[in-house]
Design a protein around this motif. Structure first.
Motif, PDB file in Angstrom:
ATOM      1  N   THR A  20       0.825  -1.207   0.000  1.00 40.10           N
ATOM      2  CA  THR A  20       0.000   0.000   0.000  1.00 40.10           C
ATOM      3  C   THR A  20       0.857   1.253   0.000  1.00 40.10           C
ATOM      4  O   THR A  20       0.615   2.205  -0.751  1.00 40.10           O
ATOM      5  CB  THR A  20      -0.940   0.012   1.221  1.00 40.10           C
ATOM      6  N   LEU A  21       1.885   1.270   0.858  1.00 41.02           N
ATOM      7  CA  LEU A  21       2.773   2.427   0.927  1.00 41.02           C
ATOM      8  C   LEU A  21       3.535   2.616  -0.384  1.00 41.02           C
ATOM      9  O   LEU A  21       3.801   3.747  -0.801  1.00 41.02           O
ATOM     10  CB  LEU A  21       3.758   2.271   2.094  1.00 41.02           C
ATOM     11  N   LEU A  65      -6.198   3.302 -12.665  1.00 44.76           N
ATOM     12  CA  LEU A  65      -7.422   2.584 -12.999  1.00 44.76           C
ATOM     13  C   LEU A  65      -7.560   2.395 -14.504  1.00 44.76           C
ATOM     14  O   LEU A  65      -8.025   1.361 -14.976  1.00 44.76           O
ATOM     15  CB  LEU A  65      -8.640   3.347 -12.459  1.00 44.76           C
ATOM     16  N   LYS A  66      -7.131   3.393 -15.265  1.00 50.17           N
ATOM     17  CA  LYS A  66      -7.227   3.317 -16.715  1.00 50.17           C
ATOM     18  C   LYS A  66      -6.308   2.230 -17.265  1.00 50.17           C
ATOM     19  O   LYS A  66      -6.661   1.492 -18.173  1.00 50.17           O
ATOM     20  CB  LYS A  66      -6.858   4.665 -17.321  1.00 50.17           C
ATOM     21  N   ASP A  67      -5.106   2.122 -16.716  1.00 47.79           N
ATOM     22  CA  ASP A  67      -4.108   1.200 -17.250  1.00 47.79           C
ATOM     23  C   ASP A  67      -4.328  -0.235 -16.820  1.00 47.79           C
ATOM     24  O   ASP A  67      -3.750  -1.152 -17.398  1.00 47.79           O
ATOM     25  CB  ASP A  67      -2.698   1.627 -16.814  1.00 47.79           C
ATOM     26  N   GLN A  84      -4.491  -0.944  -5.175  1.00 48.14           N
ATOM     27  CA  GLN A  84      -3.571   0.057  -4.635  1.00 48.14           C
ATOM     28  C   GLN A  84      -4.048   1.470  -4.940  1.00 48.14           C
ATOM     29  O   GLN A  84      -4.014   2.350  -4.072  1.00 48.14           O
ATOM     30  CB  GLN A  84      -2.169  -0.164  -5.213  1.00 48.14           C
ATOM     31  N   ALA A  85      -4.484   1.687  -6.173  1.00 46.18           N
ATOM     32  CA  ALA A  85      -4.925   3.025  -6.561  1.00 46.18           C
ATOM     33  C   ALA A  85      -6.140   3.464  -5.758  1.00 46.18           C
ATOM     34  O   ALA A  85      -6.227   4.611  -5.300  1.00 46.18           O
ATOM     35  CB  ALA A  85      -5.238   3.046  -8.060  1.00 46.18           C
ATOM     36  N   ILE A  86      -7.094   2.538  -5.558  1.00 44.27           N
ATOM     37  CA  ILE A  86      -8.305   2.895  -4.813  1.00 44.27           C
ATOM     38  C   ILE A  86      -7.981   3.112  -3.337  1.00 44.27           C
ATOM     39  O   ILE A  86      -8.559   3.996  -2.685  1.00 44.27           O
ATOM     40  CB  ILE A  86      -9.380   1.805  -5.005  1.00 44.27           C
ATOM     41  N   ARG A  87      -7.038   2.334  -2.785  1.00 45.26           N
ATOM     42  CA  ARG A  87      -6.611   2.580  -1.405  1.00 45.26           C
ATOM     43  C   ARG A  87      -6.019   3.975  -1.278  1.00 45.26           C
ATOM     44  O   ARG A  87      -6.278   4.704  -0.306  1.00 45.26           O
ATOM     45  CB  ARG A  87      -5.575   1.534  -0.993  1.00 45.26           C
ATOM     46  N   CYS A  88      -5.183   4.360  -2.252  1.00 45.64           N
ATOM     47  CA  CYS A  88      -4.601   5.703  -2.240  1.00 45.64           C
ATOM     48  C   CYS A  88      -5.693   6.765  -2.308  1.00 45.64           C
ATOM     49  O   CYS A  88      -5.643   7.783  -1.608  1.00 45.64           O
ATOM     50  CB  CYS A  88      -3.641   5.879  -3.413  1.00 45.64           C
TER      51      CYS A  88
END
Length: 282
Positions: A20-21, A65-67, A84-88
């Protein structure tokens, strides 16, 4: 007191934390400090992100998300880039403070996009993100809740009857309860136009809140409400409205027969409106 050095962190937790980090670092390292201090920097300090930073992070999450829309699901110990992107994104929403109201369309679009990915864990994180988003917006600008309730409910409707994903279904029901019940005073005018949700014990309180917002309706007003939902652009809303119409027709057979045989112009107009709406659904 328990010393940190004496606390053993499970290996899988460390792995997830590291992943996540790492995802956060990929996005945050792209950030540049704003040219001028934000007017709110003195009052909020390190507790919130600056407006300029939020714009840059939104771009980074959107790119993730796009990639990775069609990537295969991976294990929990190695989250894919969607998760990971959604967690960010969720972390950013929590840190954005009053700036959340400035980026409502961006947050709404990305969280909705997160519901469309194949990975169930990513979708559940998106539902959690909607919870953070709704709570943050309720603090920053409660009046905006009535603007986002419809697109959120429309996005969630397909998951309410998805028995193959009970964890996702439960997360969606909890969010619906929060949005429709906890913030009922802010969104009740919008709820008046919603069809009732699928009939189930888990959604009983939510449907009661929607029914309360609609108020007491005679048969004509109830049918007009259903017709309005049948004319909605979203297929999920049409589907829910068809379910409500079926229940209405069964429970109001005598009244419907009278409507069909009526010679009153307003009754004819109501019947024509129903037939036209059903024709558009076919």
């Amino acid at each position: 007191d328990v010393l940190w050095r004496d606390f053993i962190i499970p290996k899988d937790v460390l792995t997830k934390l590291k992943d996540t980090l790492s995802a956060i670092a990929v996005i945050v390292q792209k950030l540049q400090p704003p040219m001028e201090p934000s007017p709110s920097s003195d009052s909020e300090g390190a507790w919130s992100l600056q407006s300029e930073h939020i714009s840059m992070i939104l771009k980074g999450v959107s790119d993730h998300l796009k990639d990775n829309t069609n990537q295969a699901t991976v294990t929990i110990l190695s989250p894919n880039k969607e998760v990971q992107a959604i967690r960010c994104l969720n972390i950013m929403i929590e840190l954005s403070g009053f700036h959340v109201k400035e980026f409502t369309p961006g947050f709404l679009a990305l969280l909705t996009k997160g519901l469309e990915v194949q990975d169930e864990l990513a979708r559940i994180h998106s539902v959690q993100g909607f919870t953070y988003f709704v709570d943050a917006l309720a603090l920053a600008d409660p009046s905006q809740l009535k603007r986002i309730v419809e697109p959120i409910v429309v996005a969630l409707l397909p998951f309410l009857e998805d028995s193959e994903s009970p964890n996702m279904q439960d997360a969606v029901i909890r969010l619906m309860e929060r949005l429709v019940i906890k913030y009922q005073d802010q969104v009740h005018t919008e709820l008046q136009r919603f069809p009732l949700l699928p009939s189930s014990p888990e959604l009983r309180k939510v449907n009661e809140a929607i029914q309360k917002s609609k108020g007491k309706m005679d048969q004509s007003k109830h049918l007009k409400s259903i017709i309005e939902s049948l004319n909605h652009d979203a297929i999920s809303v049409k589907y829910s409205a068809l379910g409500e119409l079926k229940t209405f027709l069964v429970s109001q057979q005598e009244w419907i027969n009278g409507l069909i045989n009526s010679v009153e112009d307003r009754d004819k107009a109501l019947m024509n409106g129903l037939l036209h709406a059903l024709f558009k659904c076919s």
